[in-house]
Design an enzyme around this catalytic site. Sequence first.
Site, PDB file in Angstrom:
ATOM      1  N   GLU A 139       0.871  -1.163   0.000  1.00 22.83           N
ATOM      2  CA  GLU A 139       0.000   0.000   0.000  1.00 22.83           C
ATOM      3  C   GLU A 139       0.919   1.226   0.000  1.00 22.83           C
ATOM      4  O   GLU A 139       1.802   1.326   0.856  1.00 22.83           O
ATOM      5  CB  GLU A 139      -0.880  -0.019   1.262  1.00 22.83           C
ATOM      6  CG  GLU A 139      -1.888   1.092   1.245  1.00 22.83           C
ATOM      7  CD  GLU A 139      -2.807   1.093   2.472  1.00 22.83           C
ATOM      8  OE1 GLU A 139      -2.713   0.162   3.301  1.00 22.83           O
ATOM      9  OE2 GLU A 139      -3.591   2.050   2.585  1.00 22.83           O
ATOM     10  N   ARG A 183       5.376 -13.047   9.560  1.00 22.24           N
ATOM     11  CA  ARG A 183       6.070 -11.789   9.339  1.00 22.24           C
ATOM     12  C   ARG A 183       7.523 -11.888   9.737  1.00 22.24           C
ATOM     13  O   ARG A 183       7.847 -12.607  10.689  1.00 22.24           O
ATOM     14  CB  ARG A 183       5.493 -10.747  10.306  1.00 22.24           C
ATOM     15  CG  ARG A 183       4.559  -9.825   9.723  1.00 22.24           C
ATOM     16  CD  ARG A 183       3.902  -8.940  10.755  1.00 22.24           C
ATOM     17  NE  ARG A 183       2.809  -8.387  10.031  1.00 22.24           N
ATOM     18  CZ  ARG A 183       2.874  -7.260   9.313  1.00 22.24           C
ATOM     19  NH1 ARG A 183       3.933  -6.504   9.339  1.00 22.24           N
ATOM     20  NH2 ARG A 183       1.858  -6.858   8.604  1.00 22.24           N
ATOM     21  N   LYS A 199       4.520   0.760   9.660  1.00 17.87           N
ATOM     22  CA  LYS A 199       4.615   2.020   8.920  1.00 17.87           C
ATOM     23  C   LYS A 199       4.108   3.183   9.763  1.00 17.87           C
ATOM     24  O   LYS A 199       4.642   4.281   9.678  1.00 17.87           O
ATOM     25  CB  LYS A 199       3.800   1.920   7.628  1.00 17.87           C
ATOM     26  CG  LYS A 199       4.593   1.270   6.507  1.00 17.87           C
ATOM     27  CD  LYS A 199       3.849   1.357   5.194  1.00 17.87           C
ATOM     28  CE  LYS A 199       3.107   0.084   4.916  1.00 17.87           C
ATOM     29  NZ  LYS A 199       2.432   0.027   3.642  1.00 17.87           N
TER      30      LYS A 199
HETATM   31  P1  ATP Z   1       2.885  -2.340   8.060  1.00 19.28           P
HETATM   32  O1  ATP Z   1       2.288  -3.217   9.104  1.00 19.28           O
HETATM   33  O2  ATP Z   1       4.324  -2.037   8.255  1.00 19.28           O
HETATM   34  O3  ATP Z   1       2.078  -1.097   7.802  1.00 19.28           O
HETATM   35  P2  ATP Z   1       1.594  -3.593   5.867  1.00 19.28           P
HETATM   36  O4  ATP Z   1       1.407  -5.044   5.863  1.00 19.28           O
HETATM   37  O5  ATP Z   1       0.395  -2.787   6.178  1.00 19.28           O
HETATM   38  O6  ATP Z   1       2.844  -3.224   6.748  1.00 19.28           O
HETATM   39  P3  ATP Z   1       1.710  -3.371   3.046  1.00 19.28           P
HETATM   40  O7  ATP Z   1       2.159  -2.236   2.227  1.00 19.28           O
HETATM   41  O8  ATP Z   1       0.294  -3.763   2.993  1.00 19.28           O
HETATM   42  O9  ATP Z   1       2.161  -3.038   4.511  1.00 19.28           O
HETATM   43  O10 ATP Z   1       2.632  -4.639   2.783  1.00 19.28           O
HETATM   44  C1  ATP Z   1       2.909  -5.139   1.507  1.00 19.28           C
HETATM   45  C2  ATP Z   1       3.237  -6.582   1.621  1.00 19.28           C
HETATM   46  O11 ATP Z   1       4.353  -6.767   2.480  1.00 19.28           O
HETATM   47  C3  ATP Z   1       2.101  -7.384   2.204  1.00 19.28           C
HETATM   48  O12 ATP Z   1       1.957  -8.573   1.447  1.00 19.28           O
HETATM   49  C4  ATP Z   1       2.542  -7.669   3.600  1.00 19.28           C
HETATM   50  O13 ATP Z   1       1.995  -8.860   4.069  1.00 19.28           O
HETATM   51  C5  ATP Z   1       4.054  -7.736   3.449  1.00 19.28           C
HETATM   52  N1  ATP Z   1       4.715  -7.419   4.701  1.00 19.28           N
HETATM   53  C6  ATP Z   1       4.567  -6.316   5.456  1.00 19.28           C
HETATM   54  N2  ATP Z   1       5.300  -6.389   6.575  1.00 19.28           N
HETATM   55  C7  ATP Z   1       5.953  -7.582   6.524  1.00 19.28           C
HETATM   56  C8  ATP Z   1       6.874  -8.262   7.380  1.00 19.28           C
HETATM   57  N3  ATP Z   1       7.274  -7.714   8.534  1.00 19.28           N
HETATM   58  N4  ATP Z   1       7.325  -9.473   6.991  1.00 19.28           N
HETATM   59  C9  ATP Z   1       6.933 -10.017   5.839  1.00 19.28           C
HETATM   60  N5  ATP Z   1       6.071  -9.440   4.990  1.00 19.28           N
HETATM   61  C10 ATP Z   1       5.582  -8.241   5.322  1.00 19.28           C
HETATM   62 MG    MG Z   2      -1.249  -4.060   4.583  1.00 17.68          MG
END
Ligand code: ATP
Ligand code: MG
Length: 583
Positions: free
Chosen positions: A45, A288, A298
């Site tokens: 995102e 994760r 984020k």
């Molecule tokens: P955050 O919790 O940091 O805001 P998010 O999951 O909301 O992260 P996205 O931009 O939606 O952020 O993430 C893009 C992709 O990266 C998704 O498929 C998510 O599952 C993966 N992702 C995010 N954080 C991790 C992590 N710590 N380990 C592995 N994959 C991750």
């Molecule tokens: Mg997300």
Amino acid sequence: MTETAAPTPAAAPPAANNHFIRQIVLSDRASGKHGGRVATRFPPEPNGYLHLGHAKSICLNFGLAREFSGTCDLRFDDTNPAREDQEYVDAIKNDVHWLGFEWDALRHTSDYFEVLYLCAEKLIRDGHAFVCDLSADEVREYRGTLTEPGRNSPWRERSVEENLDLFRRMRAGEFADGARTLRAKIDMASGNINMRDPAIYRIRKLTHQNTGDTWPIYPMYDYAHCVSDAVEGITHSLCTLEFEDHRPLYDWFLDQLDLPDHVELVEPMRRAGLAGTPSRPQQIEFARGNLDYTVMSKRKLMALVNDGLVDGWDDPRMPTLAGVRRRGFPPAAVRAFWERAGVTKQNSVIEYGVLEGSVREELDARAPRRMAVLDPLKLVIANLDDAHAEALEFPNHPKNESLGTRAVPFSNTVWIERDDFAEVPPKGFHRLVPGGEVRLRGVGIVRCEEVVKHADGSIAEVRCTLDADTRHGKPGADRKVKGTIHWVSAKHAIAAEVRLYDRLFTVPDPDDDSDGKTYAEHLNPASKRVVQAWLEASLADARPEDNVQFERLGYFVADRHDHAHGKPVFNRTVTLRDSWAKG
Ligand code: ATP
Ligand code: MG
């Protein structure tokens, strides 16, 4: 799929990389599921910069596509215009390239808005969705709890015709934000709260970065995600564990829509020139990636930036990819780290020192060695005259001869590290002391004859004599002394700003607020220290992002933005040894 900077893939992956998802892919290929294809995507995102956790997902998705000659798309999940920004889109693309990957298609969930809309109309026509007039608060109230079932919305039994009419008017912008939602009609008594008639569309009159003011309604994540995967032809939709409970919904939407047999639904994509051969993707969850001594949401990273606690998203202390890049982490070290960490369904936290170990390993192999003095003390060699000048040949790397040699100028006055001299040596001190000897690296053995002081008692310089018999090629060259120290010729040295970075947090779990302190109160006050240093002359040619080892001090990188010819700025990437290791 091509890869920009990564080494050629090894034939067999390391054991940790032969993980359960790879096993699933192997068996799907063997059974011919998905036509033997592998199509993955990385779906960020664009509401912040990518961090080290995202790198795990990037390496996994792009890595599988690479290994199995499949495809991996970069898809911006841009369904929430309120939080998204072009700055993030650009940063994400840069970071994926920096990590060494190239996407096949570049897509946005918004590319599919028309398809998503048509799919929603199909759900309505098939009696699987309804327009609901409950307010957000009422929806919450009707939803029930983990122990109590929810209640049906009073609007649940609207006719197909009424639902279609209202949904079309939602799209036409006739209703105010929040006035209505489109909801799936599933089961308000489901033990899985995600299945209790979840929202599919909400009204938000916001300008979208890609679609402008075309849409007053926006699809919800759970709906948009699975449909996007399917219309993009994704086979394996990899996501993190918190989506495990959403998988029944993922499957439910795709089962109702049956896109492979209803290709008319993707007609808008085809008109837009996007290949549209829908698949029936499978969602697979993995744990994760977490690291200690850092925060990786984020929201918290954004707060560090907005509250001025760091110098921007790419501050070299940030766990963002832009930050670790500026810190001097090689992308190969980040890839190797996640490869070794493996992919499982067990949540765990990896020690930050393990990542630093990967960085040291990569830099040890390829960073040229240089000499630099960060806290200078003048050392005068009294038995060489002021005009003495010679160029000493130093290897650029102790183990890799192909990195060549360089000329290091030497004269009778050199800078040494202040703490390599001790007037009153602590026990076990093996470097320079009054009357004692030490080897000046690559020069020979010097003996300290005199300590010259300023009026205030501080040390102005140490005066030594060089034992000419211990110089290179002389019979005494092998004479043993306990210590060897580095130095930089004072006449030839170049001045530089050196930023000594350390961990951003002082505690392993900054997110733990059980002691009443928030993560912002666990910041390491010593995480950044700026010093004026003397560097050996050859570093005048360093270019931004060049990695070097300053001998005995650590790995450093010429700052990506601030370093310039004539105005050198280096960042400490990592010390040579882990000073945080337990015990
Ligand atoms: P955050 O919790 O940091 O805001 P998010 O999951 O909301 O992260 P996205 O931009 O939606 O952020 O993430 C893009 C992709 O990266 C998704 O498929 C998510 O599952 C993966 N992702 C995010 N954080 C991790 C992590 N710590 N380990 C592995 N994959 C991750
Ligand atoms: Mg997300």
